[in-house]
Every structure is written in C-alpha cells, then in structure tokens.
Design a protein around this motif. Structure first.
Motif, short mmCIF file in Angstrom:
data_model
loop_
_atom_site.label_atom_id
_atom_site.label_comp_id
_atom_site.label_asym_id
_atom_site.label_seq_id
_atom_site.Cartn_x
_atom_site.Cartn_y
_atom_site.Cartn_z
N GLY A 284 0.81 -1.21 0.00
CA GLY A 284 0.00 0.00 0.00
C GLY A 284 0.85 1.25 0.00
O GLY A 284 1.86 1.36 -0.69
N LEU A 285 0.45 2.23 0.81
CA LEU A 285 1.15 3.51 0.86
C LEU A 285 2.50 3.42 1.57
O LEU A 285 3.31 4.34 1.49
CB LEU A 285 0.28 4.56 1.57
N ARG A 286 2.77 2.31 2.25
CA ARG A 286 4.01 2.20 3.00
C ARG A 286 5.22 1.96 2.10
O ARG A 286 6.35 2.22 2.48
CB ARG A 286 3.90 1.08 4.04
N GLY A 287 5.00 1.41 0.91
CA GLY A 287 6.10 1.10 0.03
C GLY A 287 6.87 -0.13 0.48
O GLY A 287 6.59 -0.71 1.54
N VAL A 288 7.84 -0.54 -0.33
CA VAL A 288 8.63 -1.74 -0.06
C VAL A 288 10.10 -1.40 -0.19
O VAL A 288 10.53 -0.84 -1.20
CB VAL A 288 8.27 -2.88 -1.04
N SER A 289 10.88 -1.71 0.83
CA SER A 289 12.32 -1.45 0.77
C SER A 289 13.16 -2.70 0.93
O SER A 289 14.36 -2.68 0.66
CB SER A 289 12.72 -0.45 1.87
N LEU A 290 12.56 -3.82 1.35
CA LEU A 290 13.32 -5.04 1.59
C LEU A 290 12.40 -6.24 1.47
O LEU A 290 11.26 -6.21 1.95
CB LEU A 290 13.95 -5.01 2.99
N VAL A 291 12.88 -7.29 0.82
CA VAL A 291 12.18 -8.57 0.77
C VAL A 291 13.15 -9.64 1.24
O VAL A 291 14.27 -9.76 0.72
CB VAL A 291 11.68 -8.90 -0.64
N GLU A 292 12.75 -10.39 2.25
CA GLU A 292 13.55 -11.51 2.75
C GLU A 292 12.81 -12.81 2.45
O GLU A 292 11.59 -12.88 2.60
CB GLU A 292 13.78 -11.38 4.25
N THR A 323 20.00 -22.80 -5.08
CA THR A 323 20.38 -24.14 -5.55
C THR A 323 20.25 -25.11 -4.39
O THR A 323 21.08 -25.10 -3.45
CB THR A 323 21.82 -24.16 -6.08
N PRO A 324 19.22 -25.94 -4.38
CA PRO A 324 19.12 -26.94 -3.31
C PRO A 324 20.26 -27.97 -3.45
O PRO A 324 20.42 -28.57 -4.51
CB PRO A 324 17.74 -27.58 -3.56
N GLU A 325 21.03 -28.10 -2.43
CA GLU A 325 22.23 -28.94 -2.50
C GLU A 325 21.96 -30.42 -2.23
O GLU A 325 22.80 -31.26 -2.54
CB GLU A 325 23.28 -28.42 -1.52
N GLU A 326 20.81 -30.74 -1.65
CA GLU A 326 20.52 -32.13 -1.33
C GLU A 326 19.03 -32.38 -1.45
O GLU A 326 18.22 -31.44 -1.50
CB GLU A 326 20.99 -32.45 0.09
N ALA A 327 18.69 -33.64 -1.56
CA ALA A 327 17.29 -34.01 -1.64
C ALA A 327 16.60 -33.73 -0.31
O ALA A 327 17.22 -33.83 0.75
CB ALA A 327 17.14 -35.48 -2.02
N GLY A 328 15.34 -33.40 -0.36
CA GLY A 328 14.58 -33.14 0.85
C GLY A 328 13.36 -32.32 0.55
O GLY A 328 13.05 -32.01 -0.60
N ARG A 329 12.65 -31.98 1.59
CA ARG A 329 11.45 -31.15 1.47
C ARG A 329 11.77 -29.76 2.01
O ARG A 329 12.27 -29.63 3.12
CB ARG A 329 10.28 -31.78 2.22
N PHE A 330 11.46 -28.75 1.22
CA PHE A 330 11.81 -27.37 1.58
C PHE A 330 10.54 -26.51 1.60
O PHE A 330 9.70 -26.61 0.71
CB PHE A 330 12.80 -26.77 0.58
N GLY A 331 10.45 -25.66 2.60
CA GLY A 331 9.33 -24.73 2.69
C GLY A 331 9.80 -23.33 2.36
O GLY A 331 10.73 -22.80 2.99
N VAL A 332 9.20 -22.72 1.36
CA VAL A 332 9.58 -21.38 0.92
C VAL A 332 8.58 -20.37 1.43
O VAL A 332 7.38 -20.47 1.18
CB VAL A 332 9.66 -21.30 -0.62
N VAL A 333 9.06 -19.38 2.18
CA VAL A 333 8.18 -18.32 2.69
C VAL A 333 8.87 -16.98 2.55
O VAL A 333 10.08 -16.92 2.40
CB VAL A 333 7.79 -18.55 4.17
#
Length: 333
Positions: A284-292, A323-333
């Motif tokens: 909104g009106l706050r704008g965006v300065s960083l995304v993690e 680059t996922p270095e190994e097999a597994g389950r990853f959660g992206v948030v």
C-alpha cells in the motif's frame, strides 16, 4: 530430488463473497460467473531449469525482471486487469444517461461537471496498484485479484476545492450509477493522490472498470475505489456505504502481501540445479524497501534482489537464485 513446498492453495472463499452472491440469490453460481476461476493447479511438477543468462544475471544482482518466466509484468494490461463487482454483469451506462458529475452537500458552490468539463481540467497520469479485499495470493479462486495500472484523471481535491467544502463536513459520500456507494473522510479526499479518472492504460474506462468515471484511492482496497461515480456529497457524519452496511470495514488500508510466482506447491526439482525464486510484494502507501525469503520454513532468511519501486503505492517484484544442494522437502516463505 528436492521437494519444494510453497504456501498451499486455500480453496476457501471469504465469507463476504458468499454474501455478495446471496444478495442476488446466486451464491452457488458465482464461481461459474467468473470464467477465470476455471484454472487448475498441477499437484506435482518438475521445475524447468532457468537459462544460463538468467542465472548469471541473478548471481551478479542484475536481473531483468521482465524476462523471468511466470513473473507477471509490472504494468498489468487492461484485458488482464481483474474485475469484481456487486453486480453479476458489468454495469453499462451511456455518457448521455450519466450526464454529469454532481457535487453537493456541505459545499459553498454546488457543481455539475460533464466529462468534457472534467477533462478540460489539468490532467495527471499516475500508476497505482489496485487490489480486492478478497485477494488471497495462494487461493486459485482469488489469487488474480490485483493489478497495476496507469490511471488518467484529475485530483479529486481540485474538484472539491472548486466546490468549497465547508469545515463542518466529515465524510465525502460517493454514489455510483449502479446503486453502489461508499465514503472517504474529507481529509483523505482532499489529498492530491486521490483521483477521479476516466482512462486506464491510456484508453477510456470500460464498463468493467467504471466507465465513464471512477475513483482511485491509492493504498485502499478496491471497494473504496468506487466505479461509475455520479454524485459526491459532503456530509456532517460518517457515512456507511454498500459494504459497510453489510459488516465490512469502513477504513480499508492495504495490508502487506507477498507472493512466490515461480515455484508451485509440491514441486520437484533436481538437487544441484539452480532455481529462480521470484514474485512480487505490495504494502500500500508504506512502500517496499526489503524482501527476505526463507527456504527452510523460516529458520533462516536471505535478502532478495528487489526491483526499484517506480511509483508510490505500487507493487514491487523481487527475485533470488537458489540451488538446493541435497534431496529433501523445503518450505519457501
């Protein structure tokens, strides 16, 4: 194989949309009325490797966001702009039947301004991102209810200054030709970023987007951006509009949202293969300065490359290389 889990899709509609359908006795028909709700999601799919050019651009922090597959354009084309209304079909009205914008109530000089008269005022062009209050970034039913457009019109403040809003006025009541209404506090209506617009992306408004005149209130959910505006009235009390009388909030500032566009829920990718994690964010009106971004369900966080914010109250795209270095389950948030 690396198993990537973005946020899971949520098939539940906001209860208020069910109420919207009930107003017309057609709640059960709503998903079929919107043709774009017929999209389906693959439960599991293999990620395609990004091009070597894109990988290198992300490694050096110089991505071309327009060339990232699956990432939406910063400027939404009019045919792709979402449509939501209390009406089951777009409200159509001729310019003759619309007549003129009427400005009255607690003003010194009531006004009646034709579209020609409004367009004779000094016009402005401004980008603003419009978002429905029912938007959910991970629901296939509502994940497209956002768009960023170029709006052409005149600041509402110029019209209200000409009318001379009296000091005792509290709200500006806004009425449309389809029976819809809402309001803004007078102090907000007099700010220069609020526009009365007649064009989207350089073309006259369509019936879906509010022909011949609509309101754009940056930083407020779509319901406050009234379409088909015909009457403005300065009033001495807080006016409750169409949705407020049905229990929705009166003040509707945009919350902060982010969406991952390049990875799907339950996606497979070969370990050791670079992946582009990219999407957009809007505050909104706050704008965006960083995304993690977290690639381990929030245990650790990485700064993404951020597209410069080109205009206030617009969304921003972001991206990073992973680059996922190994097999597994990853959660992206």
């Amino acid at each position: 194989l690396a198993h990537v889990e973005a946020a899971p899709p949520d098939p539940t509609r906001r209860s208020a949309l069910a109420g919207l359908g009930a107003v017309f006795g057609a709640a059960a028909l709503w998903p079929w009325v919107r043709g774009d709700l017929n999209r389906t999601r693959a439960a599991t799919f293999i990620a395609e490797p990004p091009s070597a050019e894109l990988v290198e651009a992300l490694r050096v922090g110089a991505p071309d966001f327009d060339r990232i597959p699956q990432l939406p354009p910063w400027h939404t084309p009019e045919p792709d702009f979402y449509y939501i209304s209390k009406n089951l079909a777009p409200h159509e009205i001729s310019l003759d039947d619309w007549g003129a914008l009427e400005v009255g109530g607690l003003v010194d000089t009531p006004l009646s301004l034709t579209l020609d008269a409004l367009q004779a005022l000094p016009a402005v062009e401004r980008y603003a991102t419009l978002q429905c209050i029912d938007f959910d970034p991970y629901s296939p039913l509502t994940d497209d209810l956002i768009g960023n457009g170029l709006w052409t019109g005149v600041p509402l403040a110029r019209v209200l200054e000409r009318a001379g809003v009296r000091p005792e006025a509290v709200d500006l009541k806004i009425e449309a030709t389809d029976g819809y209404s809402d309001s803004l506090p007078v102090v907000r209506a007099l700010q220069d970023d609020v526009l009365l617009v007649w064009a989207l992306n350089g073309a006259p408004l369509s019936a879906e987007h509010g022909y011949p005149l609509r309101l754009i209130v940056p930083g407020q959910y779509g319901m406050k951006n009234v379409k088909h505006v015909r009457t403005l009235s300065a009033v001495a009390a807080d006016y409750k509009g169409y949705w407020q009388r049905r229990g929705w909030v009166d003040d509707a500032p945009i919350q902060t949202y982010a969406k991952v566009e390049t990875l799907g829920h339950d996606q497979l990718a070969p370990a050791g293969q670079p992946l582009v994690v990219a999407g957009w964010t809007f505050a909104g009106l706050r704008g965006v300065s960083l995304v993690e971004v977290s690639l381990d369900d929030g245990a650790t966080w990485t700064d993404a490359w951020l597209e410069p914010q080109r205009a206030p109250a617009t969304w921003v795209r972001w991206a990073l290389l992973w680059t996922p270095e190994e097999a597994g389950r990853f959660g992206v948030v």
